[in-house]
Design a protein around this motif. Structure first.
Motif, PDB file in Angstrom:
ATOM      1  N   UNK A  51       0.821  -1.202   0.000  1.00 15.40           N
ATOM      2  CA  UNK A  51       0.000   0.000   0.000  1.00 15.40           C
ATOM      3  C   UNK A  51       0.857   1.255   0.000  1.00 15.40           C
ATOM      4  N   UNK A  52       1.951   1.238   0.731  1.00 12.42           N
ATOM      5  CA  UNK A  52       2.856   2.392   0.746  1.00 12.42           C
ATOM      6  C   UNK A  52       3.436   2.643  -0.649  1.00 12.42           C
ATOM      7  N   UNK A  53       3.814   1.570  -1.333  1.00  5.57           N
ATOM      8  CA  UNK A  53       4.378   1.715  -2.677  1.00  5.57           C
ATOM      9  C   UNK A  53       3.337   2.247  -3.656  1.00  5.57           C
ATOM     10  N   UNK A  54       2.113   1.740  -3.553  1.00  8.17           N
ATOM     11  CA  UNK A  54       1.053   2.197  -4.443  1.00  8.17           C
ATOM     12  C   UNK A  54       0.690   3.656  -4.167  1.00  8.17           C
ATOM     13  N   UNK A  55       0.681   4.023  -2.892  1.00  9.02           N
ATOM     14  CA  UNK A  55       0.375   5.414  -2.545  1.00  9.02           C
ATOM     15  C   UNK A  55       1.431   6.357  -3.105  1.00  9.02           C
ATOM     16  N   UNK A  56       2.681   5.962  -2.982  1.00  9.97           N
ATOM     17  CA  UNK A  56       3.761   6.784  -3.524  1.00  9.97           C
ATOM     18  C   UNK A  56       3.649   6.914  -5.041  1.00  9.97           C
ATOM     19  N   UNK A  57       3.301   5.807  -5.717  1.00 10.45           N
ATOM     20  CA  UNK A  57       3.142   5.843  -7.168  1.00 10.45           C
ATOM     21  C   UNK A  57       1.972   6.750  -7.565  1.00 10.45           C
ATOM     22  N   UNK A  58       0.879   6.658  -6.818  1.00 13.39           N
ATOM     23  CA  UNK A  58      -0.281   7.505  -7.114  1.00 13.39           C
ATOM     24  C   UNK A  58       0.071   8.984  -6.969  1.00 13.39           C
ATOM     25  N   UNK A  59       0.747   9.323  -5.898  1.00 10.06           N
ATOM     26  CA  UNK A  59       1.129  10.724  -5.693  1.00 10.06           C
ATOM     27  C   UNK A  59       2.029  11.218  -6.825  1.00 10.06           C
ATOM     28  N   UNK A  60       2.935  10.351  -7.278  1.00 11.89           N
ATOM     29  CA  UNK A  60       3.805  10.740  -8.379  1.00 11.89           C
ATOM     30  C   UNK A  60       3.026  11.011  -9.655  1.00 11.89           C
ATOM     31  N   UNK A  61       2.028  10.175  -9.942  1.00 11.92           N
ATOM     32  CA  UNK A  61       1.213  10.378 -11.135  1.00 11.92           C
ATOM     33  C   UNK A  61       0.383  11.655 -11.039  1.00 11.92           C
ATOM     34  N   UNK A  62      -0.245  11.861  -9.887  1.00 10.30           N
ATOM     35  CA  UNK A  62      -1.071  13.064  -9.700  1.00 10.30           C
ATOM     36  C   UNK A  62      -0.224  14.321  -9.858  1.00 10.30           C
ATOM     37  N   UNK A  63       0.944  14.327  -9.235  1.00  8.45           N
ATOM     38  CA  UNK A  63       1.823  15.505  -9.347  1.00  8.45           C
ATOM     39  C   UNK A  63       2.246  15.745 -10.791  1.00  8.45           C
ATOM     40  N   UNK A  64       2.561  14.656 -11.505  1.00 10.08           N
ATOM     41  CA  UNK A  64       2.996  14.805 -12.893  1.00 10.08           C
ATOM     42  C   UNK A  64       1.879  15.356 -13.766  1.00 10.08           C
TER      43      UNK A  64
END
Length: 230
Positions: free
Chosen positions: A32-45
């Motif tokens: 879940x931590x890895x997925x959350x980090x990936x989601x934040x990266x996509x949203x920011x991009x």
């Protein structure tokens, strides 16, 4: 950014994350931590591309292209999950069996048959001593495996996958041996001392030990499954 635009962007990201989530196996919290980090990266991009003037669809396309497809990203994420599962399992094996060895002593606390019951045979005493010390052997092996994993932290490919799988398979074997030994001793105790069958500390302790070994076995299953996909 208009509310509808942001909602559409997040819907696209949710779909991407569902695919990534389905492609990965590993410990729940780490995953879940890895997925959350990936989601934040996509949203920011995506938001960054939007602020630069790109339309929503193009911003999303650029963000995903830059981030990488699920097929491209899954192997690296899965490798980290496999090693995370192995490290987590090793730490649990370094702690739980030792605690269980100490906890097992409480199952005999003030037991009525220790003063009036028959003295156990030498074979029982030997098996009991082996079972008591096996937890410390498991802890030492687990700490050694954890140290080896930390040493190989920067390595990639089959070395790390093989190590993670070895930890999982080894944990299965150790849990099976400990569980079988504990069950044999429990049944043997009941045969020697009938009162053990209804002694509350024995019943509660036996149940707690079964739950603990089930938990370790489940962790080992997750580790093996994660390593197979890595």
């Amino acid at each position: 950014m208009p509310r509808g635009t942001l909602g559409g962007m997040r819907a696209t990201i949710d779909d991407y994350m569902r695919h990534l989530d389905g492609a990965l196996i590993g410990p729940g919290r780490l995953k879940q931590d890895m997925l959350t980090e990936a989601r934040h990266g996509l949203v920011d991009a995506v938001e960054g591309y939007r602020e630069a003037g790109l339309p929503e669809s193009e911003a999303e396309r650029q963000a995903v292209a830059e981030f990488g497809t699920v097929v491209e990203l899954a192997p690296a994420y899965q490798a980290e999950l496999a090693m995370g599962a192995a490290r987590q399992l090793a730490l649990r094996l370094a702690l739980v069996p030792v605690l269980l060895s100490q906890f097992a002593q409480l199952m005999w606390w003030r037991a009525p048959w220790t003063a009036s019951g028959p003295f156990p045979p030498d074979a029982y005493v030997f098996a009991s001593d082996v079972q008591d010390h096996l937890g410390y052997v498991v802890a030492l092996m687990a700490l050694s495996a954890y140290g080896l994993m930390m040493w190989s932290a920067r390595r990639r490919g089959p070395v790390r996958r093989g190590l993670a799988k070895a930890v999982g398979v080894g944990a299965f074997a150790l849990v099976a041996v400990n569980s079988a030994g504990g069950f044999v001793l429990y049944v043997w105790s009941v045969v020697l001392w009938n009162a053990a069958l209804t002694w509350p500390p024995m019943l509660l302790g036996g149940g707690a030990i079964m739950v603990a070994y089930w938990w370790l076995g489940r962790s080992a299953a997750t580790c093996v499954a994660a390593a197979r996909l890595a």
